[in-house]
Design a protein around this motif. Structure first.
Motif, mmCIF file in Angstrom:
data_model
loop_
_atom_site.group_PDB
_atom_site.id
_atom_site.type_symbol
_atom_site.label_atom_id
_atom_site.label_comp_id
_atom_site.label_asym_id
_atom_site.label_seq_id
_atom_site.Cartn_x
_atom_site.Cartn_y
_atom_site.Cartn_z
ATOM 1 N N LEU A 1 0.850 -1.176 0.000
ATOM 2 C CA LEU A 1 0.000 0.000 0.000
ATOM 3 C C LEU A 1 0.890 1.231 0.000
ATOM 4 N N ARG A 2 0.388 2.326 -0.537
ATOM 5 C CA ARG A 2 1.089 3.595 -0.453
ATOM 6 C C ARG A 2 0.177 4.622 0.192
ATOM 7 N N LYS B 1 11.824 -1.382 8.907
ATOM 8 C CA LYS B 1 13.013 -1.110 8.100
ATOM 9 C C LYS B 1 13.196 -2.194 7.040
ATOM 10 N N GLY B 2 13.421 -1.758 5.815
ATOM 11 C CA GLY B 2 13.574 -2.676 4.704
ATOM 12 C C GLY B 2 12.278 -2.983 3.993
ATOM 13 N N ARG B 3 11.150 -2.636 4.613
ATOM 14 C CA ARG B 3 9.842 -2.884 4.013
ATOM 15 C C ARG B 3 9.101 -1.601 3.664
ATOM 16 N N PHE B 4 9.295 -0.563 4.475
ATOM 17 C CA PHE B 4 8.608 0.710 4.268
ATOM 18 C C PHE B 4 9.589 1.767 3.778
ATOM 19 N N THR B 5 9.081 2.712 2.999
ATOM 20 C CA THR B 5 9.888 3.820 2.515
ATOM 21 C C THR B 5 9.119 5.120 2.673
ATOM 22 N N ILE B 6 9.715 6.078 3.367
ATOM 23 C CA ILE B 6 9.099 7.383 3.538
ATOM 24 C C ILE B 6 9.729 8.359 2.553
ATOM 25 N N SER B 7 8.922 9.246 2.008
ATOM 26 C CA SER B 7 9.436 10.236 1.068
ATOM 27 C C SER B 7 8.530 11.455 1.061
ATOM 28 N N ARG B 8 9.030 12.543 0.489
ATOM 29 C CA ARG B 8 8.263 13.776 0.370
ATOM 30 C C ARG B 8 8.328 14.283 -1.052
ATOM 31 N N GLU B 9 7.235 14.855 -1.486
ATOM 32 C CA GLU B 9 7.193 15.518 -2.772
ATOM 33 C C GLU B 9 8.164 16.687 -2.730
ATOM 34 N N GLN C 1 5.455 4.327 1.427
ATOM 35 C CA GLN C 1 5.316 3.131 0.616
ATOM 36 C C GLN C 1 5.528 1.927 1.521
ATOM 37 N N MET C 2 4.541 1.059 1.599
ATOM 38 C CA MET C 2 4.587 -0.092 2.481
ATOM 39 C C MET C 2 4.558 -1.363 1.645
ATOM 40 N N ASP C 3 5.641 -2.120 1.712
ATOM 41 C CA ASP C 3 5.758 -3.373 0.971
ATOM 42 C C ASP C 3 5.889 -4.543 1.936
#
Length: 120
Positions: free
Chosen positions: A18-19, A61-69, A78-80
């Motif tokens: 999911l994102r 850690k290793g599964r989720f990624t946080i980012s900003r426009e 981003q949740m994997d």
């Protein structure tokens, strides 16, 4: 008027993705973060970002990624490879600090949350 609005939550099977998105208006902060909370449990930090400095909870850690426009008005998570234990209401937060802490006391503005449910 400061407003944070989360979106992108839903129900997925374990191993799915999911994102989440958080649209911010009325305020631009250096640090933003994602927290999550299940009913009856303490709110926990998931990921935080201040410029290019990022902190993740060990559990994601290793599964989720946080980012900003680039315009800093939208925050993403981003949740994997989601797991049932990731099930919670996820909250977007913004603060006035300069380090990506996973402490809710570091954040001033909060969204209402979006539900994420992961089935086994």
């Amino acid at each position: 008027q400061v407003q944070l609005v989360e979106s992108g939550g839903g129900s997925v099977q374990a191993g799915g993705s999911l994102r989440l998105s958080c649209a911010a208006s009325g305020y631009s902060s250096y640090c933003m973060a994602w927290f999550r909370q299940d009913p009856g449990k303490e709110r926990e930090g998931v990921a935080a970002i201040c410029a290019r400095s990022i902190t993740y909870a060990a559990s994601v850690k290793g599964r989720f990624t946080i980012s900003r426009e680039s315009g800093e008005n939208i925050l993403y998570l981003q949740m994997d490879n989601l797991k049932p234990e990731d099930t919670a209401v996820y909250y977007c937060a913004a603060g006035l600090g300069v380090r990506p802490y996973l402490d809710p006391d570091e954040y001033v503005y909060w969204g209402r949350g979006t539900q994420v449910t992961v089935s086994s």
